[in-house]
Structures are given as C-alpha cells and as structure tokens.
Scaffold this motif. Sequence first.
Motif, mmCIF file in Angstrom:
data_model
loop_
_atom_site.group_PDB
_atom_site.id
_atom_site.type_symbol
_atom_site.label_atom_id
_atom_site.label_comp_id
_atom_site.label_asym_id
_atom_site.label_seq_id
_atom_site.Cartn_x
_atom_site.Cartn_y
_atom_site.Cartn_z
ATOM 1 N N LEU A 323 0.859 -1.187 0.000
ATOM 2 C CA LEU A 323 0.000 0.000 0.000
ATOM 3 C C LEU A 323 0.891 1.232 0.000
ATOM 4 O O LEU A 323 1.822 1.320 0.795
ATOM 5 C CB LEU A 323 -0.893 0.022 1.245
ATOM 6 C CG LEU A 323 -1.949 -1.067 1.373
ATOM 7 C CD1 LEU A 323 -2.566 -1.043 2.774
ATOM 8 C CD2 LEU A 323 -3.045 -0.885 0.332
ATOM 9 N N LEU A 324 0.601 2.175 -0.875
ATOM 10 C CA LEU A 324 1.318 3.448 -0.842
ATOM 11 C C LEU A 324 0.743 4.329 0.250
ATOM 12 O O LEU A 324 -0.451 4.234 0.569
ATOM 13 C CB LEU A 324 1.184 4.167 -2.188
ATOM 14 C CG LEU A 324 1.986 3.622 -3.371
ATOM 15 C CD1 LEU A 324 1.680 4.442 -4.617
ATOM 16 C CD2 LEU A 324 3.470 3.623 -3.079
ATOM 17 N N PRO A 325 1.556 5.211 0.839
ATOM 18 C CA PRO A 325 1.000 6.190 1.781
ATOM 19 C C PRO A 325 -0.104 6.992 1.106
ATOM 20 O O PRO A 325 -0.021 7.304 -0.088
ATOM 21 C CB PRO A 325 2.208 7.079 2.116
ATOM 22 C CG PRO A 325 3.403 6.207 1.860
ATOM 23 C CD PRO A 325 3.018 5.330 0.703
ATOM 24 N N HIS A 326 -1.120 7.315 1.871
ATOM 25 C CA HIS A 326 -2.308 7.949 1.313
ATOM 26 C C HIS A 326 -1.974 9.221 0.537
ATOM 27 O O HIS A 326 -2.511 9.471 -0.551
ATOM 28 C CB HIS A 326 -3.295 8.274 2.444
ATOM 29 C CG HIS A 326 -4.563 8.913 1.971
ATOM 30 N ND1 HIS A 326 -5.489 8.238 1.214
ATOM 31 C CD2 HIS A 326 -5.049 10.169 2.141
ATOM 32 C CE1 HIS A 326 -6.503 9.048 0.945
ATOM 33 N NE2 HIS A 326 -6.252 10.220 1.481
ATOM 34 N N ALA A 327 -1.055 10.026 1.062
ATOM 35 C CA ALA A 327 -0.758 11.318 0.449
ATOM 36 C C ALA A 327 -0.010 11.187 -0.877
ATOM 37 O O ALA A 327 -0.056 12.098 -1.703
ATOM 38 C CB ALA A 327 0.053 12.181 1.413
ATOM 39 N N THR A 328 0.679 10.060 -1.094
ATOM 40 C CA THR A 328 1.512 9.941 -2.287
ATOM 41 C C THR A 328 0.806 9.280 -3.455
ATOM 42 O O THR A 328 1.222 9.455 -4.601
ATOM 43 C CB THR A 328 2.790 9.144 -1.987
ATOM 44 O OG1 THR A 328 2.445 7.781 -1.672
ATOM 45 C CG2 THR A 328 3.558 9.753 -0.828
ATOM 46 N N ASN A 329 -0.261 8.512 -3.210
ATOM 47 C CA ASN A 329 -0.940 7.840 -4.320
ATOM 48 C C ASN A 329 -2.130 8.665 -4.785
ATOM 49 O O ASN A 329 -3.273 8.444 -4.377
ATOM 50 C CB ASN A 329 -1.393 6.436 -3.928
ATOM 51 C CG ASN A 329 -1.898 5.654 -5.134
ATOM 52 O OD1 ASN A 329 -1.810 6.126 -6.267
ATOM 53 N ND2 ASN A 329 -2.429 4.474 -4.904
ATOM 54 N N THR A 330 -1.853 9.619 -5.657
ATOM 55 C CA THR A 330 -2.926 10.475 -6.167
ATOM 56 C C THR A 330 -3.853 9.717 -7.113
ATOM 57 O O THR A 330 -4.891 10.251 -7.509
ATOM 58 C CB THR A 330 -2.322 11.682 -6.907
ATOM 59 O OG1 THR A 330 -1.378 11.224 -7.883
ATOM 60 C CG2 THR A 330 -1.604 12.602 -5.926
ATOM 61 N N SER A 331 -3.497 8.489 -7.472
ATOM 62 C CA SER A 331 -4.359 7.664 -8.319
ATOM 63 C C SER A 331 -5.344 6.833 -7.506
ATOM 64 O O SER A 331 -6.160 6.104 -8.079
ATOM 65 C CB SER A 331 -3.507 6.720 -9.181
ATOM 66 O OG SER A 331 -2.614 7.437 -9.995
ATOM 67 N N ASP A 332 -5.270 6.913 -6.191
ATOM 68 C CA ASP A 332 -6.124 6.086 -5.355
ATOM 69 C C ASP A 332 -7.581 6.523 -5.463
ATOM 70 O O ASP A 332 -7.892 7.702 -5.663
ATOM 71 C CB ASP A 332 -5.673 6.159 -3.892
ATOM 72 C CG ASP A 332 -6.212 5.005 -3.061
ATOM 73 O OD1 ASP A 332 -6.724 4.036 -3.659
ATOM 74 O OD2 ASP A 332 -6.118 5.067 -1.828
ATOM 75 N N SER A 333 -8.471 5.572 -5.325
ATOM 76 C CA SER A 333 -9.910 5.844 -5.348
ATOM 77 C C SER A 333 -10.623 4.617 -4.814
ATOM 78 O O SER A 333 -10.022 3.558 -4.645
ATOM 79 C CB SER A 333 -10.395 6.151 -6.772
ATOM 80 O OG SER A 333 -10.253 5.007 -7.605
ATOM 81 N N ILE A 334 -11.915 4.760 -4.560
ATOM 82 C CA ILE A 334 -12.742 3.600 -4.210
ATOM 83 C C ILE A 334 -14.033 3.669 -5.009
ATOM 84 O O ILE A 334 -14.472 4.743 -5.433
ATOM 85 C CB ILE A 334 -13.060 3.517 -2.701
ATOM 86 C CG1 ILE A 334 -13.805 4.762 -2.221
ATOM 87 C CG2 ILE A 334 -11.814 3.259 -1.897
ATOM 88 C CD1 ILE A 334 -14.360 4.612 -0.831
ATOM 89 N N CYS A 335 -14.617 2.517 -5.211
ATOM 90 C CA CYS A 335 -15.849 2.400 -5.982
ATOM 91 C C CYS A 335 -17.055 2.567 -5.060
ATOM 92 O O CYS A 335 -17.121 1.960 -3.995
ATOM 93 C CB CYS A 335 -15.883 1.038 -6.667
ATOM 94 S SG CYS A 335 -17.367 0.732 -7.632
ATOM 95 N N LEU A 336 -18.011 3.397 -5.491
ATOM 96 C CA LEU A 336 -19.216 3.672 -4.687
ATOM 97 C C LEU A 336 -20.450 2.962 -5.236
ATOM 98 O O LEU A 336 -21.570 3.260 -4.807
ATOM 99 C CB LEU A 336 -19.474 5.187 -4.657
ATOM 100 C CG LEU A 336 -18.362 6.070 -4.087
ATOM 101 C CD1 LEU A 336 -18.731 7.544 -4.250
ATOM 102 C CD2 LEU A 336 -18.109 5.750 -2.629
ATOM 103 N N ASP A 337 -20.267 2.023 -6.169
ATOM 104 C CA ASP A 337 -21.413 1.417 -6.850
ATOM 105 C C ASP A 337 -22.449 0.838 -5.889
ATOM 106 O O ASP A 337 -23.653 1.064 -6.036
ATOM 107 C CB ASP A 337 -20.933 0.298 -7.785
ATOM 108 C CG ASP A 337 -20.226 0.839 -9.015
ATOM 109 O OD1 ASP A 337 -20.076 2.070 -9.106
ATOM 110 O OD2 ASP A 337 -19.821 0.034 -9.866
ATOM 111 N N GLU A 338 -21.979 0.075 -4.929
ATOM 112 C CA GLU A 338 -22.895 -0.608 -4.025
ATOM 113 C C GLU A 338 -23.692 0.383 -3.178
ATOM 114 O O GLU A 338 -24.901 0.236 -2.980
ATOM 115 C CB GLU A 338 -22.108 -1.556 -3.123
ATOM 116 C CG GLU A 338 -22.965 -2.454 -2.252
ATOM 117 C CD GLU A 338 -22.132 -3.476 -1.489
ATOM 118 O OE1 GLU A 338 -22.449 -3.722 -0.312
ATOM 119 O OE2 GLU A 338 -21.178 -4.017 -2.068
#
Length: 499
Positions: A323-338
């Motif tokens: 896992l990358l540190p939260h601040a460094t992975n600007t590509s991070d996201s989560i899916c809200l479909d459900e």
Amino acid sequence: MTDESSQDFERLLDFCSKNAIVIHPSIKPRKVYGAGLGIYTIDRVRAGAHLVQVPTKHVFTPDSIPESFIPNSLRKDLAVHAQLAAFFAFASKDDLEQYRPWLDTWPALHDFTDTMPIFYGEWAEYILLQLGRMKDEIHPRQNAKKRTSKRRKITLSGTFTIPPAHPTSSSLLAKMADKLVQHIKSVNKIMSHLNLIQDDLKLTKFLHAWCLVNTRCFYYFSPAASKLLKRGKLKSKPPSDPNEAMALCPFMDLFNHRAPSPSLDVFGSQAETSTSQSLPCKVQSTAAGFTVTTTSPTLANTEVLLSYGAHTNDTLWSEYGFLLPHATNTSDSICLDEIVSESMTSLHRTTLEDHGYLENYTLHNDGSICYRTEMASWLLVLGRQKWAKVVAEGLDPEDSCTTPNGKERHEEYLHKWLNKVTHAAEQNIKVLNQLAEEKLLQSFKTMSIVASSYLESDEDSLRLARQRRDMCLLRWEQIKSMASRGINKFKEENNQIRI
C-alpha cells in the motif's frame, strides 16, 4: 547489506555487462526496507538520462522459452503468464543457468504470500478448494457465504471487507484468484507429467514463479511486429488482453513504483502533489529494446522509481502486496457502486443503464466525486423524464432544476453516500481492533502448503497475522480519510457560499 546480497548485485551487474544491457554508472541496486530491492542514485542524475537500456534479444518473452520445454503446438491453450511461470518454476538447470545471476536477485515466495491477500484467510482456502485440494460438499463461494452469514459484515464494493476477506466480497480478488486457479489447471493439463496440483513442492514452486511474473512483467508487443502490421505485412495484432503481451527485463524489474502525476483528466479538482519529489521515470519500448529514462533531475542517494500505472491502493495491494501512503498515491480511489445502488429503484437503474450512467461511481483520493456519481444524484432530484432530457440535450442539471432546494437535495445524497463510506470504515476498523487472538489467526491464516515452508512456530503465525491485520487497518483508515476529505469539501463550499 550482507556480503551475500552484495555478491548477488555484483553478479547481476556483470551479467548485464556481458549481455550488452547498459546501466547508467550513477545508479546501483540497494535493499529497501519493507520493499525488497530498489534502484538508487550514487550521484546527481540529470533529466533525460538513460538509466537502463535492455536490447530486444534479452527481453524475456514466451519466444525465449525453448520448444523442448513447451511445444509451440500446445502454447495456444496456455496463457502467457502461465507459460512464463511454468518455465521459471520447472525448466531444467541447464536452461535456467544462463539467467542465474538475474534470478538470484528475485524475491522469495514468502515476500509475496506475507502480503498478497489471495494467499491468506478464506482466499487461500478458496484457491485450494477450486484445485480440489480440500473436500467440501458445498461450492466454495456458497460455503464462504454460509460460514460468514452470522458475522457482522460491513461491505463496500472495491475494498477489502475484513474480517474476513472472503470470496463473495471483492470482485478484484475473485478475478485474481480465479486467474491463478485457471493457470494452475491449464499447466497441470498440458504438462501432466508434473502432477502439479497434487505435489505440494511443485505447486509451491509454481505459486512462487506465478507471483514473480505477475509483479515483475512489462507490457510488450514487438515494435518490429508493429511496423510490419502497419505495412500490412503481418496479420497478427496486439492482443486485446494486455496479460497476453508480457515480458520480463533483467535489472529493470528492480525499480519500485511511484504513482503517476495527477491531472484534471483524472480528478474532479486539482489534486495535491509534492514538487520536492522527482517524477517517475519513463519506460519506452522500441525496436532496439526497453529504455528507462529520467523525467526530472534526481539527487544523489535517492531511490529512482517507475510508474506501474495509475492504480488504486486496492489494486497495488492485490497485485503487488503493498500500500502506498495515502498522500503519495494520487491515483487512489474507491468504488461507490454498491452504496449508490442502495438509493436507486429498479426504474432508476434502468434509466441510468439506458443512458450509459449505470455504475463506475468513484470517490477519488482528494475527496472529489466523479461526474457519474454527481449525475446519479441528480437523477434522484430531477426525476427520470427531466434527467433524461438533461442528458440527451447536454444541459446543466443545476440550471435545469426547478425543484425547491434542488441543489441542496443533490448535495444531501452525495453527503449521505460519503457518510456511509465513513461508517463502513469505522466499523471495519472497530472489528479489526477487537479481534481475539484465535479469530485473528483464523481470519489471516497462511495457505497451508506455503505455511509449512517457513512458519516455524505459533508465534511466527501470530506475528504474520498481526502484520496482515495492520495492512487492513491502514487501508480502512485511508478509505475513511478519502470520505472525510469529501465531506470537508462540502463544508468549505458551503462556507464560501455564505461569505
């Protein structure tokens, strides 16, 4: 660094030199805490410098595998990933000897199984069940559901629901586990003399090689073939599945990952980034081979990184085990479909599907919500007919809204969905922190055929279970942080409106 590691590195550098693999004199392999090996600068390196150049003839593809190992006539029934893994797991010593200085720098099996979720908990059990290594009268997915039905579960599509990470909760892990199982079965069928599924040692060797290929491969379609294709002299095209265009490159596989730079094309608003960090290097494939080039000046004693792609932390965790540190992975996201789907009726879902807006709802690292999610919210405010007109005519939904407090209602839905994310994260964090020792060991146990090779005591198993639990906690903390950023954006916008 141990003397043995230093010797491995020197042998690798000598191997590269003898095979015309050009390495910049200002970089060198070094051990990285928590990340195996990496590439560091010795001196300052300018932007545009070629760090590594691997000639085409030393790019390892399925064409590098001798026909005596896998006949060409059988390869069409075997995925490229499976072919490469089978070779590095079961090729003869003579076939592998020429690559030995390179292979000796590769990670051990436990470096993958310690951190990749498909190798522990119910995922490990699911894989063995699919291989027929465990007897169970109930289908494994149904069985997993039956075992967990009485437990308190907080689910969120696209994330890891712990405890436990089971085969009904994450399509990301399900696809990866099913791919691994299929590769094992196909190798077992085509190379039946191995008795792969029933032989623990051979199955473990294949798992190791499969992880090595999975984490160290590069996309590769021969540039020479591309030119012939453009001239109409070649009928074969690049495979539609990128997994069928894999290659391995000596030395290049030592570079670790950095997320690519953020852009407005990805985020709803400008994401934060640090100007103090050097940018990821550029990887280019030409007719001459692979080249790694710096894109910014790099100071001495700095780790040089590549971008594996714009991946979320869920993908990085599943595919690579980190896992990358939260601040460094600007590509991070989560899916809200459900979560979004829970607010919709069947008619709403039909309307969304008819207009191309069903699913793929995303919360980004910076707290911004994607346009598709915004439009799903506007459907609930405008109603189906007016919303369909807005989409068909390309109108602004806010300008088209005549409902009293329409914008406020729109934001209430978005706020509600973010609150649900926060609640899910908080509940998972609470459950994980309250796991008793026995439940911790059960939820994060190691695949049995792997555990016997390196876990010598109950203390070792417990230590590893805690390590895995801590990764799950970190991920849920990151998810909670994303939702908090989104909620704070609403507060800031409302304060600006009042002013």
